[in-house]
Design a protein around this motif. Sequence first.
Motif, PDB file in Angstrom:
ATOM      1  N   GLN A 175       0.831  -1.207   0.000  1.00 39.08           N
ATOM      2  CA  GLN A 175       0.000   0.000   0.000  1.00 39.08           C
ATOM      3  C   GLN A 175       0.867   1.260   0.000  1.00 39.08           C
ATOM      4  O   GLN A 175       0.635   2.197   0.760  1.00 39.08           O
ATOM      5  CB  GLN A 175      -0.928   0.001   1.212  1.00 39.08           C
ATOM      6  N   TYR A 176       1.859   1.316  -0.882  1.00 41.22           N
ATOM      7  CA  TYR A 176       2.776   2.453  -0.843  1.00 41.22           C
ATOM      8  C   TYR A 176       2.150   3.737  -1.366  1.00 41.22           C
ATOM      9  O   TYR A 176       2.732   4.823  -1.236  1.00 41.22           O
ATOM     10  CB  TYR A 176       4.070   2.147  -1.589  1.00 41.22           C
ATOM     11  N   GLY A 177       0.954   3.650  -1.969  1.00 40.25           N
ATOM     12  CA  GLY A 177       0.265   4.869  -2.392  1.00 40.25           C
ATOM     13  C   GLY A 177      -0.036   5.798  -1.238  1.00 40.25           C
ATOM     14  O   GLY A 177      -0.119   7.020  -1.400  1.00 40.25           O
ATOM     15  N   LEU A 178      -0.211   5.227  -0.021  1.00 41.13           N
ATOM     16  CA  LEU A 178      -0.437   6.055   1.161  1.00 41.13           C
ATOM     17  C   LEU A 178       0.734   6.999   1.409  1.00 41.13           C
ATOM     18  O   LEU A 178       0.549   8.141   1.825  1.00 41.13           O
ATOM     19  CB  LEU A 178      -0.661   5.170   2.383  1.00 41.13           C
ATOM     20  N   ALA A 179       1.949   6.525   1.189  1.00 43.62           N
ATOM     21  CA  ALA A 179       3.137   7.347   1.421  1.00 43.62           C
ATOM     22  C   ALA A 179       3.408   8.274   0.249  1.00 43.62           C
ATOM     23  O   ALA A 179       3.642   9.473   0.432  1.00 43.62           O
ATOM     24  CB  ALA A 179       4.344   6.463   1.682  1.00 43.62           C
ATOM     25  N   THR A 180       3.358   7.754  -0.969  1.00 39.93           N
ATOM     26  CA  THR A 180       3.730   8.574  -2.128  1.00 39.93           C
ATOM     27  C   THR A 180       2.754   9.709  -2.378  1.00 39.93           C
ATOM     28  O   THR A 180       3.137  10.766  -2.872  1.00 39.93           O
ATOM     29  CB  THR A 180       3.834   7.701  -3.388  1.00 39.93           C
ATOM     30  N   ASN A 181       1.477   9.512  -2.030  1.00 43.82           N
ATOM     31  CA  ASN A 181       0.474  10.544  -2.272  1.00 43.82           C
ATOM     32  C   ASN A 181       0.309  11.514  -1.109  1.00 43.82           C
ATOM     33  O   ASN A 181      -0.417  12.507  -1.250  1.00 43.82           O
ATOM     34  CB  ASN A 181      -0.883   9.903  -2.571  1.00 43.82           C
ATOM     35  N   ASN A 182       0.962  11.259   0.020  1.00 48.14           N
ATOM     36  CA  ASN A 182       0.768  12.113   1.190  1.00 48.14           C
ATOM     37  C   ASN A 182       2.067  12.667   1.761  1.00 48.14           C
ATOM     38  O   ASN A 182       2.037  13.691   2.448  1.00 48.14           O
ATOM     39  CB  ASN A 182       0.034  11.337   2.280  1.00 48.14           C
ATOM     40  N   LEU A 183       3.188  12.000   1.520  1.00 46.97           N
ATOM     41  CA  LEU A 183       4.461  12.460   2.059  1.00 46.97           C
ATOM     42  C   LEU A 183       4.945  13.687   1.286  1.00 46.97           C
ATOM     43  O   LEU A 183       5.011  13.680   0.059  1.00 46.97           O
ATOM     44  CB  LEU A 183       5.502  11.344   1.981  1.00 46.97           C
ATOM     45  N   SER A 184       5.271  14.745   2.003  1.00 43.19           N
ATOM     46  CA  SER A 184       5.707  15.989   1.368  1.00 43.19           C
ATOM     47  C   SER A 184       7.069  15.811   0.700  1.00 43.19           C
ATOM     48  O   SER A 184       7.949  15.132   1.230  1.00 43.19           O
ATOM     49  CB  SER A 184       5.785  17.109   2.404  1.00 43.19           C
ATOM     50  N   LYS A 185       7.237  16.450  -0.440  1.00 44.46           N
ATOM     51  CA  LYS A 185       8.527  16.403  -1.143  1.00 44.46           C
ATOM     52  C   LYS A 185       9.622  17.059  -0.319  1.00 44.46           C
ATOM     53  O   LYS A 185      10.809  16.731  -0.464  1.00 44.46           O
ATOM     54  CB  LYS A 185       8.414  17.116  -2.494  1.00 44.46           C
TER      55      LYS A 185
END
Length: 470
Positions: free
Chosen positions: A175-185
């Motif tokens: 479920q890495y979409g949770l991190a890639t879509n929410n973690l700030s650049k």
Amino acid sequence: MKRYITLFLSTLLGIAVMTAAPEIIRGTVTDSESGEPLPGVVVQSINEASKSVSFSSTKADGSFTLNVKSGVSVTFRCMGYETLSMKVTDDFASVKMSPKATQLRDVIIKAPDIYQKGDTLVYNVDKFAKQQDDAIIDVIKRLPGIKVDDDGTIVYNGKPINKFYIDGNDFIGGQYGLATNNLSKDDVKSVEVLENHQPIKALDDIEFSDQAGINLKLKEDARQKWVGVAQGAAGFSPMLYDASLFTMRIASKIQNMFTLKVDNTGWDPSTQIIEHDYEMLFDRSYDANIWSDYISADAVSIPLADKRTRDNLSMLANAITAWRTGDTSMRLKLNYSGDRLDYGSGVTTDYFSSDIPDFVQNKSLCTSIHDVTAQLNSEVNKSGYYLKNKLVADALWRNSDSDVSGSYSLGQRVKRRTLSVVDDLRLVKRNDKRLITVSSRNSVNHNPQELNVTGDEINADQWIHSTDVR
């Protein structure tokens, strides 16, 4: 006459010997304030042309020896002290140097955009990020060689990745979409692509992998503490809103991630918890859903993009906690997703003959889905032994209510439930001569379905219950 000449030359030679500089000088250099000896001081003799003739340096006790055969002055240089110059005829028994701050010129070090480190390709996030980027996924999408599919799957060189790490921790799983879509650049230093990555240590040097892994390397100020992003937006006529809260903490022994989202703009946040299951625990021919829905009277198909047609109220809540002890790692996931949709359509048919009344049909449909999932993963990953167990319990509620009005009236209600427990196990044992692999799946699925239809001259019910144990 010869006696006078001899006497004159002897006098000149004596004067020359008395005024000539010594060939070797010795002394000690100390700090003028503390009196401590100064080691490493550069001592140079300088000639009349201001060129260095000979040099030496002080020892640990501050002492030095210097040949000044052709020198006219001696200089002493040391970082943090004022340069000192003395004549060769001065007393060097105790040379004192005064402290002085040394100002260094600014040095700017620029990291390259991309560089190779063994089998790892490192992308510098600051070089690819743009001001308008909302999350790290926006940066990943523009990295050379990387593509992100519509469902969020990350693809490198045409193949989906087989592992996703954050600071070397695989605590999110598929479920890495949770991190890639929410973690700030702004919290990510670099994106590392682990080429030909074999995540199972027991298969290293045995089973070649042509897939890559991805590792997000966090910045120092984003480690060992809570980081997060809160966003919200609203509009009027009609009332639209979108709000989210994301927080995460990556520590050496335990990792946590929490996500909350609510939306009614047409977007379905549950797409972020799609399991990109990159590790097959059993054969690909295995069909996990051999029983289709028998009751599908509320199925709707629209040939337009979801975001243009969805009249929704969607919610998402997710919690992940992971911890590690040596080679053993554990991960607990809790997911809730809810999605309510409203549909409406109408048809009016006019006939050429006035004897035939117009046909009017207005349809309305409301569907709701509630899905609660709990997942426990345990893994032991050693060079000669690999064990992974994945236990998933899922409860799914799907309801729909529809009405038809106009030339005739009809009401319909559908209820579907799914209760399931699935346990996946994989074991890999390796020694010098043999490699043993065991994979298993045990599952229980219970699916009750109900349909109720009411109208002017009809009242009918249908129940279908199925239980699948494998």
